[in-house]
Design a protein around this motif. Structure first.
Motif, PDB file in Angstrom:
ATOM      1  N   LEU A   1      -3.949  -3.768 -10.799  1.00  0.00           N
ATOM      2  CA  LEU A   1      -5.014  -4.278 -10.432  1.00  0.00           C
ATOM      3  C   LEU A   1      -6.057  -4.545 -11.375  1.00  0.00           C
ATOM      4  O   LEU A   1      -6.368  -5.750 -11.332  1.00  0.00           O
ATOM      5  CB  LEU A   1      -5.850  -3.516  -9.181  1.00  0.00           C
ATOM      6  CG  LEU A   1      -6.958  -3.647  -8.739  1.00  0.00           C
ATOM      7  CD1 LEU A   1      -6.675  -5.109  -7.896  1.00  0.00           C
ATOM      8  CD2 LEU A   1      -7.527  -2.594  -7.866  1.00  0.00           C
TER       9      LEU A   1
ATOM     10  N   CYS B   1      -3.842   1.127  -0.247  1.00  0.00           N
ATOM     11  CA  CYS B   1      -3.392   1.177  -1.407  1.00  0.00           C
ATOM     12  C   CYS B   1      -3.668   2.510  -2.015  1.00  0.00           C
ATOM     13  O   CYS B   1      -4.734   2.949  -2.752  1.00  0.00           O
ATOM     14  CB  CYS B   1      -4.408   0.018  -2.434  1.00  0.00           C
ATOM     15  SG  CYS B   1      -3.854  -1.692  -1.858  1.00  0.00           S
TER      16      CYS B   1
ATOM     17  N   HIS C   1      -4.612 -10.420  -0.722  1.00  0.00           N
ATOM     18  CA  HIS C   1      -4.563  -9.298  -0.208  1.00  0.00           C
ATOM     19  C   HIS C   1      -3.456  -8.432  -0.569  1.00  0.00           C
ATOM     20  O   HIS C   1      -2.394  -8.755  -0.787  1.00  0.00           O
ATOM     21  CB  HIS C   1      -4.117  -9.540   1.423  1.00  0.00           C
ATOM     22  CG  HIS C   1      -4.250  -8.326   2.121  1.00  0.00           C
ATOM     23  ND1 HIS C   1      -5.298  -7.565   2.743  1.00  0.00           N
ATOM     24  CD2 HIS C   1      -3.052  -7.669   2.667  1.00  0.00           C
ATOM     25  CE1 HIS C   1      -4.922  -6.533   3.425  1.00  0.00           C
ATOM     26  NE2 HIS C   1      -3.375  -6.572   3.434  1.00  0.00           N
ATOM     27  N   LEU C   2      -3.996  -7.114  -0.898  1.00  0.00           N
ATOM     28  CA  LEU C   2      -3.138  -6.186  -1.508  1.00  0.00           C
ATOM     29  C   LEU C   2      -3.106  -4.799  -0.355  1.00  0.00           C
ATOM     30  O   LEU C   2      -3.893  -4.648   0.245  1.00  0.00           O
ATOM     31  CB  LEU C   2      -3.870  -5.688  -2.526  1.00  0.00           C
ATOM     32  CG  LEU C   2      -3.980  -6.463  -3.994  1.00  0.00           C
ATOM     33  CD1 LEU C   2      -4.621  -5.818  -4.991  1.00  0.00           C
ATOM     34  CD2 LEU C   2      -2.668  -7.376  -4.156  1.00  0.00           C
ATOM     35  N   SER C   3      -1.702  -4.582  -0.211  1.00  0.00           N
ATOM     36  CA  SER C   3      -1.452  -3.655   0.930  1.00  0.00           C
ATOM     37  C   SER C   3      -0.123  -2.920   0.460  1.00  0.00           C
ATOM     38  O   SER C   3       0.808  -2.993   1.012  1.00  0.00           O
ATOM     39  CB  SER C   3      -1.327  -3.989   2.211  1.00  0.00           C
ATOM     40  OG  SER C   3      -0.454  -4.767   2.427  1.00  0.00           O
TER      41      SER C   3
ATOM     42  N   MET D   1      -8.056  -5.012   0.223  1.00  0.00           N
ATOM     43  CA  MET D   1      -7.074  -4.177   0.055  1.00  0.00           C
ATOM     44  C   MET D   1      -7.088  -3.115   1.132  1.00  0.00           C
ATOM     45  O   MET D   1      -7.920  -2.509   1.964  1.00  0.00           O
ATOM     46  CB  MET D   1      -7.510  -3.164  -1.255  1.00  0.00           C
ATOM     47  CG  MET D   1      -7.481  -4.153  -2.440  1.00  0.00           C
ATOM     48  SD  MET D   1      -7.932  -3.208  -4.129  1.00  0.00           S
ATOM     49  CE  MET D   1      -9.679  -2.802  -3.692  1.00  0.00           C
TER      50      MET D   1
END
Length: 345
Positions: A312, A330, A301-303, A327
């Motif tokens: 990325l 972002c 998970h990307l935040s 995401m």
């Protein structure tokens, strides 16, 4: 309807214009010279009026009755023409519904424990119907069970956890999510008795304090997967203590924890993380760089607005086992740079 005791009739008036006369008892003639024939004629007309009225009163209920019969017959025809098709429940559903209804009459299951999939389905139905009390829980559980899931229930209490710890000492997977009556006291019963615990989910646990969560590091050495998302009392100190104490931990979920918003978690280097659902902005820069290049990662998970398109892209290339990525927030990612890498997921 008015009741008339007497009616005065003038011979000059045409009685044919009279449509209804109610409850006439006497007729007085205004002209005493009226002939007997005239009286007979008037009385005959009056009698006909009364007769027609009585006939209408007798016929009206009959007509209404026929109308009602016709309506009922039409409705019956519609029911016959369009039968209601209800799905036939399976034998398994019938057995579960019957067992759930008469669960208090079920004898002891110590010598014939329920299979785990059947047990879990029955527990879910009992929770749904608000019928899972501590006596029933003690009746259903057995030492052969190693996986349990409870969700969104006010019937799971600290005493319930004590029963679970006594009945299921070999528990390996446990999920107790959104059970507001559960506190750290109940969890300690499980941590102390279920040393083989490998997967633990305590999402939406509002009454679990930070000190009880710290005991996970001391009492659950075999823990591999931990989910503490939306736990309002969770702090960065307890997270780091758990991560350092549980060396086999490779899956961690920490979404929606308000006390971690300003944290900078420095996760151990060299840990082969497989699933990490953690807001990226609460990770230290060194941890973030290591994670984004980990070939063992399967869920990410990307935040964070600190992650660029190039980071990325490198993540999608390096994380060859990545199965899912989510995401949010972002803002620095345009998106075009990694479209060519999506088929790899």
């Amino acid at each position: 309807m008015s009741n008339t005791s007497s009616i005065s009739i003038n011979p000059s008036i045409d009685l044919s214009s009279i449509k209804e006369v109610d409850d006439v008892k006497t007729i007085n003639l205004m002209n005493s010279d009226t002939t007997h024939a005239s009286i007979n004629t008037n009385m005959t007309m009056h009698t006909e009026l009364i007769s027609q009225k009585n006939k209408r009163q007798l016929q009206e209920p009959h007509e209404q009755k026929n109308k009602r019969r016709h309506t009922e017959g039409t409705m019956e025809e519609k029911i016959i023409d369009k039968p209601v098709h209800r799905p036939i429940p399976s034998l398994m559903d019938l057995c579960l519904n019957t067992t759930s209804t008469y669960i208090s009459c079920v004898p002891s299951l110590e010598n014939a424990p329920l299979p785990e999939n059947l047990l879990q389905t029955l527990l879910s139905r009992l929770i749904r119907d608000s019928r899972l009390d501590e006596n029933i829980l003690s009746l259903l559980l057995d030492s052969s069970h190693d996986s349990l899931t409870f969700s969104s229930s006010r019937q799971i209490t600290d005493h319930s956890c004590q029963i679970i710890s006594q009945k299921c000492p070999h528990l390996r997977r446990l999920s107790i999510n959104n059970c507001p009556l559960l506190t750290g006291t109940g969890l300690l019963f499980i941590f102390r008795s279920c040393s083989k615990l490998q997967e633990l989910s305590l999402d939406h646990s509002s009454n679990i304090n930070d000190s009880s969560l710290c005991e996970i590091s001391n009492l659950c050495p075999n823990l591999k997967s931990l989910s503490l998302s939306w736990c309002p009392s969770l702090t960065s100190e307890s997270v780091m203590r758990i991560v350092r104490g549980c060396e086999k931990l490779d899956s961690l979920s920490l979404m929606g924890c308000p006390l971690l918003a300003e944290a900078k978690l420095d996760l151990p280097c060299g840990r082969h993380w497989k699933k990490l659902l953690v807001p990226t902005h609460i990770l230290s820069s060194s941890t973030r760089q290591e994670l984004l290049l980990s070939r063992h990662l399967t869920h990410l998970h990307l935040s964070s607005d600190l992650i660029s398109d190039e980071e990325l892209r490198q993540t999608l290339i390096s994380c060859q086992n990545l199965q899912s990525i989510s995401m949010s927030s972002c803002s620095s990612i345009a998106g075009k740079c990694f479209l060519g890498q999506l088929p790899l997921l």
